[in-house]
Design an enzyme around this catalytic site. Structure first.
Site, PDB file in Angstrom:
ATOM      1  N   ARG A 121      29.195  43.688   6.930  1.00  0.00           N
ATOM      2  CA  ARG A 121      30.332  44.113   7.746  1.00  0.00           C
ATOM      3  C   ARG A 121      31.590  44.092   6.893  1.00  0.00           C
ATOM      4  O   ARG A 121      31.636  43.409   5.876  1.00  0.00           O
ATOM      5  CB  ARG A 121      30.500  43.124   8.916  1.00  0.00           C
ATOM      6  CG  ARG A 121      29.251  42.974   9.783  1.00  0.00           C
ATOM      7  CD  ARG A 121      29.092  44.114  10.755  1.00  0.00           C
ATOM      8  NE  ARG A 121      30.167  44.150  11.728  1.00  0.00           N
ATOM      9  CZ  ARG A 121      30.132  43.513  12.894  1.00  0.00           C
ATOM     10  NH1 ARG A 121      29.083  42.801  13.235  1.00  0.00           N
ATOM     11  NH2 ARG A 121      31.148  43.588  13.733  1.00  0.00           N
ATOM     12  N   PRO A 141      36.636  28.113  27.895  1.00  0.00           N
ATOM     13  CA  PRO A 141      35.526  27.299  27.356  1.00  0.00           C
ATOM     14  C   PRO A 141      34.715  28.099  26.331  1.00  0.00           C
ATOM     15  O   PRO A 141      34.421  29.266  26.543  1.00  0.00           O
ATOM     16  CB  PRO A 141      34.676  26.998  28.589  1.00  0.00           C
ATOM     17  CG  PRO A 141      35.555  27.259  29.756  1.00  0.00           C
ATOM     18  CD  PRO A 141      36.526  28.305  29.331  1.00  0.00           C
ATOM     19  N   GLU A 142      34.412  27.456  25.209  1.00  0.00           N
ATOM     20  CA  GLU A 142      33.598  28.080  24.165  1.00  0.00           C
ATOM     21  C   GLU A 142      32.297  27.283  24.041  1.00  0.00           C
ATOM     22  O   GLU A 142      32.021  26.406  24.858  1.00  0.00           O
ATOM     23  CB  GLU A 142      34.384  28.107  22.839  1.00  0.00           C
ATOM     24  CG  GLU A 142      35.689  28.914  22.962  1.00  0.00           C
ATOM     25  CD  GLU A 142      36.513  28.938  21.676  1.00  0.00           C
ATOM     26  OE1 GLU A 142      35.939  28.856  20.577  1.00  0.00           O
ATOM     27  OE2 GLU A 142      37.746  29.034  21.783  1.00  0.00           O
ATOM     28  N   ARG A 176      41.584  31.048  38.015  1.00  0.00           N
ATOM     29  CA  ARG A 176      41.963  32.378  37.535  1.00  0.00           C
ATOM     30  C   ARG A 176      40.909  33.444  37.814  1.00  0.00           C
ATOM     31  O   ARG A 176      41.150  34.625  37.559  1.00  0.00           O
ATOM     32  CB  ARG A 176      42.315  32.309  36.044  1.00  0.00           C
ATOM     33  CG  ARG A 176      43.529  31.385  35.834  1.00  0.00           C
ATOM     34  CD  ARG A 176      43.957  31.321  34.402  1.00  0.00           C
ATOM     35  NE  ARG A 176      44.421  32.613  33.910  1.00  0.00           N
ATOM     36  CZ  ARG A 176      44.771  32.827  32.651  1.00  0.00           C
ATOM     37  NH1 ARG A 176      44.670  31.865  31.777  1.00  0.00           N
ATOM     38  NH2 ARG A 176      45.186  34.009  32.269  1.00  0.00           N
ATOM     39  N   HIS A 220      40.464  26.521  45.182  1.00  0.00           N
ATOM     40  CA  HIS A 220      39.768  27.440  44.271  1.00  0.00           C
ATOM     41  C   HIS A 220      38.276  27.153  44.149  1.00  0.00           C
ATOM     42  O   HIS A 220      37.656  27.506  43.161  1.00  0.00           O
ATOM     43  CB  HIS A 220      40.400  27.439  42.868  1.00  0.00           C
ATOM     44  CG  HIS A 220      41.883  27.598  42.870  1.00  0.00           C
ATOM     45  ND1 HIS A 220      42.506  28.757  43.295  1.00  0.00           N
ATOM     46  CD2 HIS A 220      42.892  26.740  42.521  1.00  0.00           C
ATOM     47  CE1 HIS A 220      43.813  28.611  43.189  1.00  0.00           C
ATOM     48  NE2 HIS A 220      44.073  27.390  42.741  1.00  0.00           N
TER      49      HIS A 220
END
Ligand SMILES: [Zn+2]
Length: 277
Positions: A156, A2-3, A112, A93
């Site tokens: 950068r 998930p972002e 996970r 889970h």
């Protein structure tokens, strides 16, 4: 994983469903999800009896305000937060279950187990959790002008995809949205950040905001593993809007050339070799 758009979707759901509720009991199975605490009792004592006052987000972290303390949740690769009734069967889970005084539950599942949650005081949040205090600007919450963004880019000298995924530069973007943003901007993932023209900086800046906000409107992306779900267990729909991610060999939606895939560290990156320059 998930972002920002997926975590922001959950934040909105949590705001509707859990803000104002008081945590009556907490059940924790195993230590994995609460590994920053010395033991279960330590975690349970900090949350039991507390009222959830607010839900905010920093990058990929959810922050549930509990008065003096804050409960931080990071979903890792496969974490899910689900609203449930006490009588609902417990899915495999399930690591943490909050039961509210007003009824209903919030459950945390994670096959996970890379995700985690922990409680810190509001003061400690700024000093003891660098993963949050050192986050870069959040494109949905913070206001930054495109020229300030450009100055940071030019300071950068790294590949654009690396920079977009650097949480200290900009918070909340990972492998999927960096590819989608770079396609929208018409820029290659391996362009060096200081090489952009003013025009390109503006395009990239706009692509960051538009891509993330569009994905939030579609309630995030659920990939073929269907692991991302909202608080009600429903998948997002932005995956069908993806322009390059996981579309190797399919026609680019801008120039009809086949979408390419190449290795990026341990993962893959998807892009159009013809119209991203
Ligand atoms: Zn193209």
């Amino acid at each position: 994983m998930p972002e920002l758009p997926e975590v922001e979707t959950l934040r909105g759901d949590l705001e509707k469903e859990v803000v104002g509720r008081r945590i009556k009991t907490v059940e924790v199975s195993g230590m994995r999800a609460i590994r920053r605490h010395p033991n279960k009792k330590h975690f349970i004592n900090k949350v039991q009896g507390q009222k959830i006052e607010r839900v905010t987000r920093r990058g990929k972290y959810l922050l549930l305000s509990l008065g003096e303390d804050v409960l931080l949740i990071h979903l890792g690769m496969s974490g899910q937060l689900l609203k449930a009734a006490v009588k609902d069967p417990v899915a495999p889970h399930t690591h943490v279950t909050f039961t509210f005084t007003q009824g209903g539950q919030l459950r945390y599942l994670d096959p996970r187990t890379f995700g985690e949650m922990f409680v810190v005081s509001n003061e400690a949040l700024l000093t003891e959790v660098p993963e949050v205090s050192e986050l870069g600007f959040d494109p949905v919450v913070d206001v930054m002008s495109w020229d300030a963004f450009g100055a940071r880019l030019r300071a950068r000298k790294v590949k654009l995809k690396t920079l977009l995924m650097d949480q200290r530069f900009v918070a909340g973007i990972g492998n999927i949205y960096s590819d989608e943003i770079l396609w929208a901007a018409g820029l290659r993932n391996d362009r060096s950040s200081e090489s952009l023209s003013t025009q390109e900086v503006r395009r990239l800046y706009r692509a960051v905001l538009e891509t993330l906000n569009d994905a939030i409107k579609h309630r995030g992306s659920s990939l073929s593993d269907q692991q991302y779900r909202d608080l009600y267990g429903v998948v997002g729909s932005y995956q069908s809007e993806h322009k390059v991610y996981a579309r190797e060999g399919e026609a680019c939606r801008r120039c009809r050339q086949p979408v390419m895939r190449s290795r990026w560290g341990q993962r893959s990156t998807f892009f159009c070799g013809a119209c991203q320059v």
